[in-house]
Scaffold this active site. Structure first.
Site, PDB file in Angstrom:
ATOM      1  CG  HIS A 120      -1.830   1.107   1.341  1.00  0.00           C
ATOM      2  ND1 HIS A 120      -1.689   2.129   2.251  1.00  0.00           N
ATOM      3  CD2 HIS A 120      -2.935   1.398   0.619  1.00  0.00           C
ATOM      4  CE1 HIS A 120      -2.673   2.990   2.095  1.00  0.00           C
ATOM      5  NE2 HIS A 120      -3.446   2.568   1.111  1.00  0.00           N
ATOM      6  CG  ASP A 178      -3.809  12.328  -4.165  1.00  0.00           C
ATOM      7  OD1 ASP A 178      -4.157  11.360  -4.849  1.00  0.00           O
ATOM      8  OD2 ASP A 178      -3.258  12.227  -3.046  1.00  0.00           O
TER       9      ASP A 178
HETATM   10  P1  NAI Z   1     -10.584  14.119  -1.212  1.00  0.00           P
HETATM   11  O1  NAI Z   1     -11.963  13.735  -1.674  1.00  0.00           O
HETATM   12  O2  NAI Z   1     -10.442  14.635   0.160  1.00  0.00           O
HETATM   13  O3  NAI Z   1      -9.988  15.213  -2.217  1.00  0.00           O
HETATM   14  C1  NAI Z   1      -9.818  14.963  -3.594  1.00  0.00           C
HETATM   15  C2  NAI Z   1      -9.163  16.168  -4.250  1.00  0.00           C
HETATM   16  O4  NAI Z   1     -10.128  17.222  -4.345  1.00  0.00           O
HETATM   17  C3  NAI Z   1      -7.988  16.750  -3.449  1.00  0.00           C
HETATM   18  O5  NAI Z   1      -6.947  17.119  -4.336  1.00  0.00           O
HETATM   19  C4  NAI Z   1      -8.593  17.973  -2.774  1.00  0.00           C
HETATM   20  O6  NAI Z   1      -7.640  18.980  -2.481  1.00  0.00           O
HETATM   21  C5  NAI Z   1      -9.565  18.429  -3.818  1.00  0.00           C
HETATM   22  N1  NAI Z   1     -10.654  19.228  -3.233  1.00  0.00           N
HETATM   23  C6  NAI Z   1     -11.458  18.869  -2.209  1.00  0.00           C
HETATM   24  N2  NAI Z   1     -12.322  19.875  -1.935  1.00  0.00           N
HETATM   25  C7  NAI Z   1     -12.050  20.869  -2.805  1.00  0.00           C
HETATM   26  C8  NAI Z   1     -12.612  22.170  -3.044  1.00  0.00           C
HETATM   27  N3  NAI Z   1     -13.610  22.652  -2.322  1.00  0.00           N
HETATM   28  N4  NAI Z   1     -12.084  22.913  -4.022  1.00  0.00           N
HETATM   29  C9  NAI Z   1     -11.049  22.462  -4.776  1.00  0.00           C
HETATM   30  N5  NAI Z   1     -10.480  21.242  -4.609  1.00  0.00           N
HETATM   31  C10 NAI Z   1     -10.980  20.463  -3.635  1.00  0.00           C
HETATM   32  O7  NAI Z   1      -9.564  12.901  -1.419  1.00  0.00           O
HETATM   33  P2  NAI Z   1      -9.905  11.345  -1.505  1.00  0.00           P
HETATM   34  O8  NAI Z   1     -10.521  11.024  -2.810  1.00  0.00           O
HETATM   35  O9  NAI Z   1     -10.618  10.978  -0.260  1.00  0.00           O
HETATM   36  O10 NAI Z   1      -8.423  10.705  -1.474  1.00  0.00           O
HETATM   37  C11 NAI Z   1      -7.648  10.761  -0.275  1.00  0.00           C
HETATM   38  C12 NAI Z   1      -6.299  10.134  -0.471  1.00  0.00           C
HETATM   39  O11 NAI Z   1      -6.411   8.727  -0.541  1.00  0.00           O
HETATM   40  C13 NAI Z   1      -5.497  10.534  -1.693  1.00  0.00           C
HETATM   41  O12 NAI Z   1      -4.255  11.008  -1.234  1.00  0.00           O
HETATM   42  C14 NAI Z   1      -5.286   9.231  -2.463  1.00  0.00           C
HETATM   43  O13 NAI Z   1      -4.039   9.159  -3.132  1.00  0.00           O
HETATM   44  C15 NAI Z   1      -5.365   8.244  -1.345  1.00  0.00           C
HETATM   45  N6  NAI Z   1      -5.682   6.880  -1.760  1.00  0.00           N
HETATM   46  C16 NAI Z   1      -4.674   5.967  -1.792  1.00  0.00           C
HETATM   47  C17 NAI Z   1      -4.919   4.655  -2.131  1.00  0.00           C
HETATM   48  C18 NAI Z   1      -3.799   3.675  -2.204  1.00  0.00           C
HETATM   49  O14 NAI Z   1      -4.070   2.494  -2.367  1.00  0.00           O
HETATM   50  N7  NAI Z   1      -2.555   4.084  -2.110  1.00  0.00           N
HETATM   51  C19 NAI Z   1      -6.293   4.184  -2.448  1.00  0.00           C
HETATM   52  C20 NAI Z   1      -7.267   5.242  -2.422  1.00  0.00           C
HETATM   53  C21 NAI Z   1      -6.975   6.539  -2.064  1.00  0.00           C
END
Ligand code: NAI
Length: 358
Positions: A120, A178
């Site tokens: 992960h 992201d």
């Molecule tokens: P999130 O839904 O909190 O945000 C997604 C994106 O939308 C971010 O870039 C955030 O800054 C942007 N955003 C949110 N609100 C905004 C607004 N009002 N205006 C402008 N931009 C806005 O993120 P999510 O989808 O919950 O992902 C969280 C993390 O989980 C990520 O870092 C992702 O890489 C990680 N992840 C990692 C996995 C893995 O297996 N390594 C699997 C799934 C997710």
């Protein structure tokens, strides 16, 4: 988030590193993971910060993450290569792969690097941000365990397969966007469970495939925007799994099933040197102009301002690195304790309750 305490980044780093070395990881690898998790919590990505330490510690202690991987880079062409991670800790393997890709993209203009056999990898922003700090455009994606119902289906197939993008800008930190390709990350459902709060009906489905508002009944997550998110998660899986000859879709290994074995996950990194297409300074200036123009757009009703995609995480990072990072009280208590891990994940299914000591 539950009740929190404010923890200085250096202290959080130290506590995470200590816990992971107690689980058997080398100081050097534990240092890399700690830096990554502190970055995630400081950016407000709490789903991928210190909350994961308990799970990582259990997997490291049980042998499901290789403590001494020999990470190698197989150059398959002037702009392509495969990093063999030997199921080392994801943050270590993917960081090393990103570093190889940075070197390659600087030399040849483009680097398409696949990572075979990683664990992960955490928040993908961390890696693309590093590349953008080197004046490169960066795209990264990965596969994860099958927790998502395909559009129109009632059984899970793809994972929450995240996609991250970063670009250098003239002033300030790189622009980084992201996201998971599901409406909400699994961590947000866990949060609702711990607070016994209903979730909106467009986040997830129950065992019969029907939308549910009860976080305890969640059996599958929903892709963002129906078929469009479904397509994006398929793309991420093809590029980061199938392309590398790894298990794909529902065959991707489960996060919790067998903690004694490596997960054999894949990741894909694509870096582009903007100088091969345009003038670098002009490009960075244009990103700056775009950010300014977005900020100038009047906010719609109910909003205070327009943020560029990803800006909120950057603002968190600046604030929390300076003033301290809010960390859930029970996570902080675990980090301070002598418990290496709570032995709670092994054999659990993907929708098991998680969190520290819960
Ligand atoms: P999130 O839904 O909190 O945000 C997604 C994106 O939308 C971010 O870039 C955030 O800054 C942007 N955003 C949110 N609100 C905004 C607004 N009002 N205006 C402008 N931009 C806005 O993120 P999510 O989808 O919950 O992902 C969280 C993390 O989980 C990520 O870092 C992702 O890489 C990680 N992840 C990692 C996995 C893995 O297996 N390594 C699997 C799934 C997710």
């Amino acid at each position: 988030m539950e009740e929190t305490v404010i923890v200085k980044p250096e202290e959080l780093h130290h506590l995470i590193q200590k816990k992971l070395t107690a689980a058997g990881l080398s100081e050097k690898h534990a240092d890399i993971v700690a830096e990554h998790l502190v970055f995630a919590d400081a950016s407000g990505i709490h789903s991928h910060g210190a909350v994961r330490v308990d799970y990582y510690a259990e997997r490291i202690a049980k042998g499901g993450m290789n403590r001494t991987p020999e990470i190698t880079f197989e150059e398959t062409g002037p702009s392509s290569g495969i990093v063999h991670g030997q199921n080392g800790v994801g943050q270590v393997v993917v960081l090393e792969a990103t570093n190889y890709a940075i070197e390659m993209a600087k030399k040849s203009g483009i680097a398409a690097v696949g990572v075979r056999q990683t664990s992960h990898s955490g928040a993908l922003s961390y890696y693309v941000r590093k590349a953008a700090q080197e004046n490169l455009l960066a795209l990264s994606m990965c596969q994860s365990d099958p927790m998502v119902v395909p559009f129109g289906g009632k059984e899970n197939y793809f994972g929450t397969n995240p996609i991250a993008f970063a670009a250098p800008r003239k002033n300030g930190a790189p622009l980084v966007f992201d996201m998971a390709t599901t409406v909400q990350a699994w961590g947000k459902i866990l949060d609702a469970r711990s607070k016994n709060k209903n979730i909106p009906d467009n986040w997830a489905v129950d065992a019969s495939g029907k939308p549910t508002t009860n976080p305890h009944h969640v059996h599958g997550l929903l892709p963002i925007s129906g078929p469009k998110g479904f397509g994006l998660m398929m793309m991420a899986d093809i590029l980061s799994g199938m392309l590398l000859g790894l298990p794909f879709g529902k065959h991707v290994s489960s996060m919790y099933n067998d903690l004694t074995k490596g997960r054999d996950l894949g990741q894909f990194i694509l870096l582009i040197d903007p100088q091969r297409f345009t003038d670098l300074e002009q490009f960075k200036e244009s990103i700056e102009t775009m950010v300014t123009e977005l900020h100038e757009i009047p906010p719609a009703e109910g909003f205070q301002q327009v943020y560029y995609p990803g800006e909120i995480n950057q603002l968190n990072y600046e604030k929390y690195m300076k003033n301290g990072i809010p960390i859930e009280k029970n996570i902080y208590a675990y980090l301070l304790s002598d418990t290496v891990h709570f032995d709670q994940y092994s054999g659990a299914d993907a929708f098991a309750q998680s969190g520290t000591g819960k």
